[in-house]
Design an enzyme around this catalytic site. Structure first.
Site, short mmCIF file in Angstrom:
data_model
loop_
_atom_site.label_atom_id
_atom_site.label_comp_id
_atom_site.label_asym_id
_atom_site.label_seq_id
_atom_site.Cartn_x
_atom_site.Cartn_y
_atom_site.Cartn_z
N GLU A 1 0.82 -1.21 0.00
CA GLU A 1 0.00 0.00 0.00
C GLU A 1 0.86 1.27 0.00
OE1 GLU A 1 -2.96 -0.17 3.09
OE2 GLU A 1 -4.08 -1.74 2.08
N GLU B 1 -6.88 -7.87 -0.79
CA GLU B 1 -7.46 -7.73 0.55
C GLU B 1 -8.94 -7.38 0.44
OE1 GLU B 1 -5.47 -5.23 3.36
OE2 GLU B 1 -3.48 -6.06 2.94
#
Length: 743
Positions: free
Chosen positions: A212, A283
């Site tokens: 991320e 995710e």
């Protein structure tokens, strides 16, 4: 015969079907095929499950394993958040839930706690974990990072990195890149040495670099972009033979695949940055993290199923549930303010028990989608409008058949739609899956699995005073400290994250009478306990949203020297953000106020420092160190409600093999050890807006227990009643029972 043998060895996943056919048809294939099957059996024994003898590639539709496109469901399980003894059962349940891949981070600060010193033992045994996955026939997605976030202490970075000269984390910084590449290479070489990459016939089909990064990239300006390119090139240069991914990284350099994280990637993800890369969701949050002072986030099975199905309908081919099993943040491994239980609302709860209907509803989804995997992967997609908020996503191929996803995006009402001359009723915000573009085999909003309920059953009460002994920490005073300076020093520069605690001590003598005195403290740490002349004057704490602790409490001062001792506490280091190495913690202001008429600033007085608590320094929680302090039996009220007290008692392990937990609701804040192993921090005094502790029950893995003679050690910061602690077994049932309901 040779051609048949070669074919079988390259498609051994279908061997059971073939052998069944051989038996049924009583084929007389002769000695050659018999030898072939024996050789194949040998191959299966040594491969031990999911393997990819031809490696892994990809195209714009999906991953390609052994030359075949794959539609994959994945589940996150983090090996250090459970125990090696739990791994086989967790993996088995995950496989039975229709999962193909297990996804895990690699935890740098566990594996290299000191520079150049590595630990892959016990819960840190990454190789053993992956081999267990392989033995059960599943694939692995290895998210090396090595920055991982994950609500894990310091985002997985080892704290010693901060002391490396000129260090700036996660940017085009030579010291960081050197250590990051060194650790990444260490992990890759370890996997290669064990033959665990798919290119070697192993189960690892994907690896991830970074995590991320787009969330912080802009803070580093041009150096952020350069770092992304470097990280991708470095990873690919390690030649694992499997694709690399970067999550939430739209500028991931070729051939690295950029993937999506979140709850609604079917609606928000624009897709990969190249038409030659597959659409992947790394995710899909089955719940959300929980911090102290907050209620758990409940995400319904219907909502998870809707968005997973929508992602597949929009050409997605890989969905990973984060988490499928969350587990436990043992010891001091949780990040700032995060509770010890992790993603307890996942399909497999903290203890590894099925959470229904989430587990079962998703299992049915996986089966429904896999039943039409061929048209999904081989067919042409067509999108049809069925109404203002309704669509049909159709995949059709002359050879592989047809499947349709009927989507109702109207969250308020049922929709009646027509598709290929048939009528279908779609619940609000739902998807119906049509096998052969006709038969409705699954509805995301229709749950067929009954809800189960989790219960605790007390099996032992620790309510006998004579069974407890207590050791009270001595409050340090300024004269006895070794380090002294005329400034308030930063907390973690002194503790090096070896402990949560740092004592700030000073001595203060009023130069004139001070009426109605009070002390005011500001801290960028998490918790403050104020002692004046060795007596607790007051405490305060922050939260995930309140970053500065402000405490003002009345104090009693003498006319002479007054000893002021302030315990600064952390509840984990942050797991994310730019320039983490620059963040500071601890006291920033200390003032004495005299009835509002006079303020005395002690911030630049002379301060003495003591790192950690005495019980920590002597490792009081270990059997061999119990005699290093003087314990008190229960007398004169010593047992209850004392701050900074260590309590110990003995207990027998409960019968059976089900999960076990400690109910700590009678205590305040601290840490627990069983037979010398920390089962984590507790903080039951930090209540949610509804007036409940965020977590009351704390998991003790069965592997930590002996049949009898177990040592329980509790460090209590604030003052609690250990007589209210209980040992409980944990179970799930669909019926009402006269026990304490958890959720």
């Amino acid at each position: 015969m040779l051609d048949v043998c070669i074919y079988i060895t390259h498609t051994h996943k279908h061997i059971r079907t073939l052998l069944s056919s051989v038996r049924e048809r009583k084929m007389e294939l002769g000695r050659g095929l018999g030898l072939c099957l024996i050789l194949l059996g040998t191959i299966l024994v040594f491969s031990g499950g999911a393997t990819a003898t031809k490696g892994v590639t990809y195209d714009g539709r999906s991953l390609i394993i052994d030359g075949q496109r794959k539609l994959l469901f994945s589940g996150s399980i983090h090996y250090p958040r459970s125990t090696p003894e739990m791994w086989p059962s967790l993996i088995k349940k995950t496989k039975e839930g229709g999962i193909d891949v297990i996804q895990t981070y690699v935890f740098w600060n566990l594996h290299e706690p000191k520079l150049g010193q590595y630990d892959f033992s016990g819960r840190n045994d990454l190789v053993k974990f992956i081999k267990e996955i392989r033995s059960q026939g599943l694939y692995v997605c290895l998210r090396i990072g090595p920055f991982i976030e994950a609500e894990w202490n310091y985002g997985g970075l080892p704290f010693w990195l901060r002391d490396v000269p000129s260090m700036v984390y996660r940017t085009d910084n030579e010291p960081f890149k050197f250590h990051m590449q060194k650790f990444t290479t260490k992990i890759v070489n370890l996997m290669k040495s064990e033959g665990l990459y798919a290119s070697q016939g192993g189960p690892i089909i994907l690896s991830q670099i970074e995590n991320e990064y787009k969330n912080v990239e802009a803070a580093f300006h041009e150096k952020g972009e350069a770092y992304v390119k470097w990280a991708g090139q470095m990873a690919v240069g390690l030649k694992t033979g499997v694709p690399w991914i970067m999550c939430k990284q739209p500028d991931a350099p070729d051939p690295v695949i950029n993937t999506c994280n979140g709850m609604t990637c079917g609606e928000t993800f624009p897709g990969p940055n190249s038409p030659n890369k597959p659409k992947m969701w790394t995710e899909d949050w089955t719940s959300f993290f929980q911090v102290y002072g907050a209620e758990p986030y409940i995400r319904s099975a219907e909502d998870i199923a809707f968005h997973a199905a929508l992602f597949i309908a929009k050409n997605g081919s890989y969905v990973n549930y984060y988490m499928y099993h969350g587990g436990t943040n043992f010891g001091r491994t949780s990040s700032s303010y995060f509770v010890t239980g992790y993603y307890d609302q996942a399909p497999l709860d903290e203890y590894g028990l099925l959470r229904q209907p989430k587990y079962g509803h998703l299992k049915e989804l996986h089966a429904a989608i896999k039943a039409s995997a061929n048209p999904l992967l081989q067919g042409k997609q067509t999108i049809l409008s069925l109404g203002p908020l309704q669509q049909a996503y159709v995949f059709e191929d002359a050879r592989s058949g047809c499947v349709a996803f009927l989507v109702n995006n109207d969250a308020a009402k049922v929709s009646q739609v027509q598709f290929r001359n048939n009528a279908y009723s779609l619940s609000p915000k739902s998807i119906g899956i049509l096998q052969n573009c006709k038969n409705l085999i699954y509805q995301t909003a229709k749950v067929n699995v009954p809800k189960n309920v989790r219960f605790t059953t007390p099996v032992q009460l620790f309510n006998v005073p004579d069974k407890w002994e207590v050791f009270r920490e001595t409050i340090p005073a300024f004269p006895g400290t070794a380090l002294k300076t005329n400034a308030l020093l930063e907390h973690t520069n002194l503790t090096k994250d070896k402990t949560d605690y740092l004592w700030y001590t000073t001595s203060f003598k009023p130069d004139s009478p001070c009426t109605n005195p009070s002390i005011y403290i500001e801290s960028s740490g998490h918790v403050v306990h104020v002692f004046v002349n060795s007596a607790l004057a007051g405490s305060g704490h922050g939260s995930r949203d309140i970053r500065v602790v402000k405490v003002q409490v009345p104090v009693s001062l003498t006319n002479g020297q007054n000893s002021i001792s302030i315990l600064s506490g952390m509840v984990g280091l942050p797991d994310s953000g730019a320039y983490m190495e620059r963040k500071s913690y601890g006291l920033t202001k200390v003032q004495i106020s005299c009835g509002g008429t006079k303020t005395i600033d002690l911030s630049r007085s002379q301060w003495g420092y003591s790192v950690g608590l005495l019980g920590e320094k002597v490792r009081l929680y270990q059997w061999k160190n119990l005699n290093r302090v003087k314990w008190s039996m229960n007398n004169a009220g010593l047992i209850n409600n004392h701050p900074l007290a260590w309590y110990k008692t003995m207990f027998d392990g409960p019968s059976g093999d089900g999960p076990v937990g400690l109910n700590m609701s009678s205590m305040g804040k601290g840490e627990m050890w069983v037979n010398g192993v920390s089962i984590g921090r507790y903080w039951v005094s930090f209540l949610t807006p509804a007036g409940r502790p965020s977590q009351s029950i704390y998991h003790i893995p069965r592997e930590f227990l002996k049949p009898s003679g177990n040592l329980l050690m509790v460090l209590e910061e604030e003052g609690g009643d250990p007589l209210g602690i209980s040992l409980n077994t944990i179970s799930v049932t669909g019926s009402n029972r006269a026990q304490s309901q958890l959720s």
